[in-house]
Motif scaffolding. Structure first.
Motif, PDB file in Angstrom:
ATOM      1  N   SER A 153       0.788  -1.245   0.000  1.00  8.10           N
ATOM      2  CA  SER A 153       0.000   0.000   0.000  1.00  8.10           C
ATOM      3  C   SER A 153       0.819   1.293   0.000  1.00  8.10           C
ATOM      4  O   SER A 153       0.280   2.353  -0.274  1.00  8.10           O
ATOM      5  N   ASP A 154       2.114   1.242   0.296  1.00 11.55           N
ATOM      6  CA  ASP A 154       2.875   2.485   0.336  1.00 11.55           C
ATOM      7  C   ASP A 154       4.106   2.457  -0.559  1.00 11.55           C
ATOM      8  O   ASP A 154       4.948   3.343  -0.477  1.00 11.55           O
ATOM      9  N   GLN A 155       4.210   1.472  -1.430  1.00  8.30           N
ATOM     10  CA  GLN A 155       5.312   1.407  -2.370  1.00  8.30           C
ATOM     11  C   GLN A 155       4.780   1.075  -3.759  1.00  8.30           C
ATOM     12  O   GLN A 155       3.748   0.432  -3.902  1.00  8.30           O
ATOM     13  N   SER A 156       5.505   1.522  -4.772  1.00  9.57           N
ATOM     14  CA  SER A 156       5.226   1.099  -6.138  1.00  9.57           C
ATOM     15  C   SER A 156       6.314   0.135  -6.574  1.00  9.57           C
ATOM     16  O   SER A 156       7.455   0.222  -6.118  1.00  9.57           O
ATOM     17  N   GLY A 195      12.140  -7.573  -9.773  1.00  4.26           N
ATOM     18  CA  GLY A 195      11.304  -6.429  -9.439  1.00  4.26           C
ATOM     19  C   GLY A 195      12.109  -5.367  -8.722  1.00  4.26           C
ATOM     20  O   GLY A 195      13.183  -5.640  -8.180  1.00  4.26           O
ATOM     21  N   HIS A 196      11.581  -4.157  -8.756  1.00  4.40           N
ATOM     22  CA  HIS A 196      12.214  -3.055  -8.037  1.00  4.40           C
ATOM     23  C   HIS A 196      11.112  -2.216  -7.414  1.00  4.40           C
ATOM     24  O   HIS A 196      10.233  -1.708  -8.115  1.00  4.40           O
ATOM     25  N   ALA A 197      11.145  -2.086  -6.089  1.00  2.68           N
ATOM     26  CA  ALA A 197      10.133  -1.315  -5.364  1.00  2.68           C
ATOM     27  C   ALA A 197      10.716   0.020  -4.929  1.00  2.68           C
ATOM     28  O   ALA A 197      11.883   0.117  -4.539  1.00  2.68           O
ATOM     29  N   VAL A 198       9.911   1.064  -5.005  1.00  2.00           N
ATOM     30  CA  VAL A 198      10.316   2.394  -4.558  1.00  2.00           C
ATOM     31  C   VAL A 198       9.159   3.010  -3.785  1.00  2.00           C
ATOM     32  O   VAL A 198       8.014   2.575  -3.893  1.00  2.00           O
ATOM     33  N   GLY A 199       9.485   4.041  -3.000  1.00  2.00           N
ATOM     34  CA  GLY A 199       8.432   4.799  -2.342  1.00  2.00           C
ATOM     35  C   GLY A 199       8.343   4.609  -0.855  1.00  2.00           C
ATOM     36  O   GLY A 199       7.293   4.817  -0.270  1.00  2.00           O
ATOM     37  N   GLN A 200       9.412   4.226  -0.221  1.00  2.00           N
ATOM     38  CA  GLN A 200       9.372   4.037   1.217  1.00  2.00           C
ATOM     39  C   GLN A 200       9.226   5.355   1.953  1.00  2.00           C
ATOM     40  O   GLN A 200       9.772   6.367   1.556  1.00  2.00           O
ATOM     41  N   THR A 213       8.966   8.625   3.069  1.00  2.00           N
ATOM     42  CA  THR A 213       8.656   9.979   2.637  1.00  2.00           C
ATOM     43  C   THR A 213       8.480  10.100   1.134  1.00  2.00           C
ATOM     44  O   THR A 213       8.209  11.184   0.640  1.00  2.00           O
ATOM     45  N   GLN A 214       8.626   9.019   0.371  1.00  2.00           N
ATOM     46  CA  GLN A 214       8.609   9.141  -1.085  1.00  2.00           C
ATOM     47  C   GLN A 214       7.564   8.210  -1.686  1.00  2.00           C
ATOM     48  O   GLN A 214       7.830   7.469  -2.615  1.00  2.00           O
ATOM     49  N   ARG A 215       6.372   8.242  -1.164  1.00  2.00           N
ATOM     50  CA  ARG A 215       5.316   7.361  -1.628  1.00  2.00           C
ATOM     51  C   ARG A 215       4.795   7.813  -2.988  1.00  2.00           C
ATOM     52  O   ARG A 215       4.406   8.962  -3.166  1.00  2.00           O
ATOM     53  N   CYS A 216       4.789   6.908  -3.949  1.00  2.00           N
ATOM     54  CA  CYS A 216       4.292   7.256  -5.278  1.00  2.00           C
ATOM     55  C   CYS A 216       3.591   6.055  -5.891  1.00  2.00           C
ATOM     56  O   CYS A 216       3.768   4.915  -5.459  1.00  2.00           O
ATOM     57  N   LEU A 217       2.765   6.341  -6.878  1.00  2.00           N
ATOM     58  CA  LEU A 217       2.038   5.320  -7.624  1.00  2.00           C
ATOM     59  C   LEU A 217       2.512   5.366  -9.060  1.00  2.00           C
ATOM     60  O   LEU A 217       2.379   6.392  -9.723  1.00  2.00           O
ATOM     61  N   PHE A 218       3.063   4.267  -9.562  1.00  2.00           N
ATOM     62  CA  PHE A 218       3.486   4.209 -10.948  1.00  2.00           C
ATOM     63  C   PHE A 218       2.275   4.013 -11.851  1.00  2.00           C
ATOM     64  O   PHE A 218       1.488   3.086 -11.654  1.00  2.00           O
ATOM     65  N   TYR A 219       2.144   4.867 -12.858  1.00  2.00           N
ATOM     66  CA  TYR A 219       1.058   4.743 -13.832  1.00  2.00           C
ATOM     67  C   TYR A 219       1.556   4.394 -15.225  1.00  2.00           C
ATOM     68  O   TYR A 219       0.748   4.187 -16.122  1.00  2.00           O
ATOM     69  N   GLY A 220       2.865   4.348 -15.412  1.00  2.00           N
ATOM     70  CA  GLY A 220       3.384   4.031 -16.740  1.00  2.00           C
ATOM     71  C   GLY A 220       4.756   3.408 -16.648  1.00  2.00           C
ATOM     72  O   GLY A 220       5.553   3.743 -15.772  1.00  2.00           O
TER      73      GLY A 220
END
Length: 199
Positions: A15-18, A32-37, A39-46
């Protein structure tokens, strides 16, 4: 594309990583590569691939910044950029990403009620941007390539006089000039989430 994967997919993790996933022909995840821990929460759309590179573009959960990440073909981190609006109260999102034949990329989204187009190279340097705005609020949901090298956009607008929210379709040429536009709606709420040009 230079990628060892048959498919690339994006989604959320806990829920808090893309996450960007590389899949084989049977949809088995290979890497796979996860980001967004934190302070940098984001949703990848592309997600898009070029020779020697995979790029993912996304939006913060608060809809006020754009993230663009570049990865190696094996999904190792290369670099990233953060794009923030001039006014902290403005909405800034990205909802689509395309890889072009010349090795560059086009991302599309919304900035403060206008359609936003961004072109950038493999170094993630922004080379061009354009806003397409109407009298109301326009929200982009999808960008797809057209058969002649242009783009098909879909989304929602309040710029027409048909209703409160209406669906829109735009066809642009490769230089981002508007060739066709269509608004569809009645007295209800209509949205367009994707459109493609049929062969």
């Amino acid at each position: 594309s230079g990628s060892p994967y048959k498919y690339l997919a994006t989604g959320t993790l806990n829920s808090d990583q893309s996450i960007v996933l590389g899949l084989d022909k049977d949809f088995n995840p290979l890497a796979g590569h996860a980001v967004g821990q934190a302070t940098q929460r984001c949703l990848f759309y592309g997600v898009a691939a070029q020779a020697g590179q995979i790029v993912a573009a996304g939006t913060s959960r608060t809809n006020d910044r754009i993230f663009i990440f570049a990865f190696t073909p094996e999904l190792g981190y290369q670099k990233s950029i953060l794009i923030t609006p001039a006014n902290a109260n403005h909405i800034l999102t990205v909802k689509g990403l395309l890889a072009l034949d010349d090795g560059t990329y086009v991302a599309a989204g919304t900035y403060n009620g206008a359609i936003l187009l961004l072109a950038f190279d493999q170094n993630l340097s922004i080379t061009r941007k354009r806003l397409i705005s109407g009298a109301g609020t326009d929200t982009l949901e999808s960008i797809r390539p057209s058969l002649d090298g242009g783009y098909v956009l879909a989304g929602t607008t309040t710029s027409s006089s048909m209703g409160s929210n209406d669906a829109f379709l735009f066809v642009l040429d490769k230089e981002w000039n508007i060739l066709k536009r269509l608004c569809m709606g009645a007295s209800y709420i209509e949205n367009a989430y994707a459109a493609v040009q049929a062969p």
